[in-house]
Design a protein around this motif. Structure first.
Motif, PDB file in Angstrom:
ATOM      1  N   ARG A 112       0.885  -1.172   0.000  1.00  0.00           N
ATOM      2  CA  ARG A 112       0.000   0.000   0.000  1.00  0.00           C
ATOM      3  C   ARG A 112       0.914   1.211   0.000  1.00  0.00           C
ATOM      4  N   LEU A 113       0.951   1.916  -1.117  1.00  0.00           N
ATOM      5  CA  LEU A 113       1.969   2.929  -1.362  1.00  0.00           C
ATOM      6  C   LEU A 113       1.358   4.299  -1.585  1.00  0.00           C
ATOM      7  N   ARG A 114       2.019   5.310  -1.039  1.00  0.00           N
ATOM      8  CA  ARG A 114       1.557   6.686  -1.172  1.00  0.00           C
ATOM      9  C   ARG A 114       2.448   7.444  -2.148  1.00  0.00           C
ATOM     10  N   GLY A 115       1.828   8.340  -2.900  1.00  0.00           N
ATOM     11  CA  GLY A 115       2.586   9.185  -3.804  1.00  0.00           C
ATOM     12  C   GLY A 115       3.007  10.480  -3.127  1.00  0.00           C
ATOM     13  N   TYR A 116       3.726  11.287  -3.888  1.00  0.00           N
ATOM     14  CA  TYR A 116       4.149  12.601  -3.388  1.00  0.00           C
ATOM     15  C   TYR A 116       2.919  13.508  -3.228  1.00  0.00           C
ATOM     16  N   PRO A 117       2.803  14.340  -2.194  1.00  0.00           N
ATOM     17  CA  PRO A 117       3.826  14.692  -1.205  1.00  0.00           C
ATOM     18  C   PRO A 117       3.794  13.846   0.074  1.00  0.00           C
ATOM     19  N   GLN A 118       2.837  12.910   0.176  1.00  0.00           N
ATOM     20  CA  GLN A 118       2.789  12.094   1.393  1.00  0.00           C
ATOM     21  C   GLN A 118       4.070  11.278   1.560  1.00  0.00           C
ATOM     22  N   SER A 119       4.644  10.851   0.454  1.00  0.00           N
ATOM     23  CA  SER A 119       5.887  10.089   0.509  1.00  0.00           C
ATOM     24  C   SER A 119       6.724  10.417  -0.717  1.00  0.00           C
ATOM     25  N   ASN A 120       8.020  10.554  -0.501  1.00  0.00           N
ATOM     26  CA  ASN A 120       8.931  10.810  -1.611  1.00  0.00           C
ATOM     27  C   ASN A 120       9.403   9.529  -2.285  1.00  0.00           C
ATOM     28  N   LYS A 121       9.254   8.384  -1.610  1.00  0.00           N
ATOM     29  CA  LYS A 121       9.873   7.160  -2.100  1.00  0.00           C
ATOM     30  C   LYS A 121       8.906   6.021  -2.416  1.00  0.00           C
ATOM     31  N   LYS A 123       5.948   5.361  -3.872  1.00  0.00           N
ATOM     32  CA  LYS A 123       5.416   5.124  -5.211  1.00  0.00           C
ATOM     33  C   LYS A 123       6.520   4.812  -6.212  1.00  0.00           C
ATOM     34  N   LEU A 124       7.747   5.255  -5.913  1.00  0.00           N
ATOM     35  CA  LEU A 124       8.869   4.997  -6.804  1.00  0.00           C
ATOM     36  C   LEU A 124       9.061   3.505  -7.029  1.00  0.00           C
ATOM     37  N   LEU A 125       8.742   2.712  -6.029  1.00  0.00           N
ATOM     38  CA  LEU A 125       8.891   1.272  -6.157  1.00  0.00           C
ATOM     39  C   LEU A 125       8.047   0.742  -7.316  1.00  0.00           C
ATOM     40  N   LEU A 126       6.818   1.249  -7.465  1.00  0.00           N
ATOM     41  CA  LEU A 126       5.964   0.824  -8.571  1.00  0.00           C
ATOM     42  C   LEU A 126       6.511   1.303  -9.909  1.00  0.00           C
ATOM     43  N   ILE A 127       7.100   2.494  -9.923  1.00  0.00           N
ATOM     44  CA  ILE A 127       7.677   3.031 -11.157  1.00  0.00           C
ATOM     45  C   ILE A 127       8.844   2.157 -11.615  1.00  0.00           C
ATOM     46  N   VAL A 128       9.709   1.782 -10.675  1.00  0.00           N
ATOM     47  CA  VAL A 128      10.855   0.939 -11.023  1.00  0.00           C
ATOM     48  C   VAL A 128      10.384  -0.425 -11.534  1.00  0.00           C
ATOM     49  N   ILE A 129       9.415  -1.029 -10.849  1.00  0.00           N
ATOM     50  CA  ILE A 129       8.896  -2.320 -11.287  1.00  0.00           C
ATOM     51  C   ILE A 129       8.308  -2.202 -12.694  1.00  0.00           C
TER      52      ILE A 129
END
Length: 263
Positions: A112-121, A123-129
């Motif tokens: 369960r992942l949050r995007g910016y600005p709640q989290s800087n990192k 959502k990046l995991l989904l982008i890399v995958i």
């Protein structure tokens, strides 16, 4: 047969896996980056000292067994020191995208992942995958790639994303893109466009690759040769994604079949 993309969350194995940082010598800010990537996820992280072991190695552990290892440097270079803008602008070449073994080994763990600005990192995991799956498709040079963008204009507005899909489509992969009809990428890219305004078009993020060959014999048994890979993420709250990735051929084939027939 699943009756929605959400139903596939009930089919993942959801293994109980954790990360162990062995013989950490790196400073606290580096460790904090790793924490921020997996904050709030069902993956614990702890430090441990082991005799005669290398420094700054991250191990993926399940039931006391080490499944994979990566160095902290690998994680820094591939994920922890990267920001999403580098992918959007094309500053990172598709051939340079790497997924450390310990992250690859988190397949079928629900996130369960949050995007910016709640989290800087997070959502990046989904982008890399996503980029890793696109790289697999590009290097295979055949098969089918299905990707959703919520807004198809992202293919036009994000240079890096456009270049990736131009490369993949011209490599011989049958590329299908899905999203709300606010642009027509088929005018510039050799892709098949699927548009709509229902939930899967507006709130899903999937990247699904099935290699060349018959994708599914109707019973979930894939016959393609090569790597199967899928990311499925759904947004039920603003800027919050429930997601998982998998490399299990039969599950990837069924996800592909569902999208082809119902989205």
């Amino acid at each position: 047969m699943a009756d929605s993309l959400r139903a596939f969350f009930g089919e993942i194995e959801a293994p109980d896996r954790s990360l162990v940082v062995l013989n950490r010598s790196s400073p606290d800010p580096v460790r904090n980056l790793l924490d921020s990537l997996l904050e709030g996820q069902p993956v614990s992280i702890r430090d441990e000292e082991v005799p005669d072991g290398d420094d700054d190695v991250v191990a993926l552990v399940e039931d006391g067994e080490v499944l994979a290892q990566s160095t902290l440097d690998d994680l820094l270079e591939s994920v922890l020191l990267i920001n999403s803008d580098l992918y959007k602008t094309g500053a990172i070449d598709l051939g340079e995208v790497e997924l450390p073994d310990v992250l690859r080994g988190l397949d079928e763990v629900p996130f369960r992942l949050r995007g910016y600005p709640q989290s800087n990192k997070e959502k990046l995991l989904l982008i890399v995958i996503s980029r890793v799956i696109e790289r697999i498709a590009n290097e295979t040079g055949g098969g089918t790639l299905r990707s959703s963008f919520q807004r198809l204009s992202r293919l036009r507005d994000e240079r890096g994303t456009y270049e990736v899909y131009e490369s993949v489509a011209r490599s011989g992969v049958d590329v299908h893109v899905y999203g709300v009809d606010d642009a027509d990428p088929a005018g510039e890219l050799p892709v098949t466009v699927h548009t709509g305004s229902s939930y899967p078009y507006r709130r899903s993020w999937f990247v699904v690759f099935t290699p060349p060959g018959r994708r599914d014999d109707g019973n979930g048994r894939p016959s393609g040769t090569g790597d199967h890979a899928a990311l499925v993420a759904l947004k039920d709250e603003p800027n919050v994604w429930d997601g998982f990735w998998t490399f299990r051929p039969e599950l990837v084939a069924r996800i592909d079949r569902y999208i082809a027939e119902h989205v």
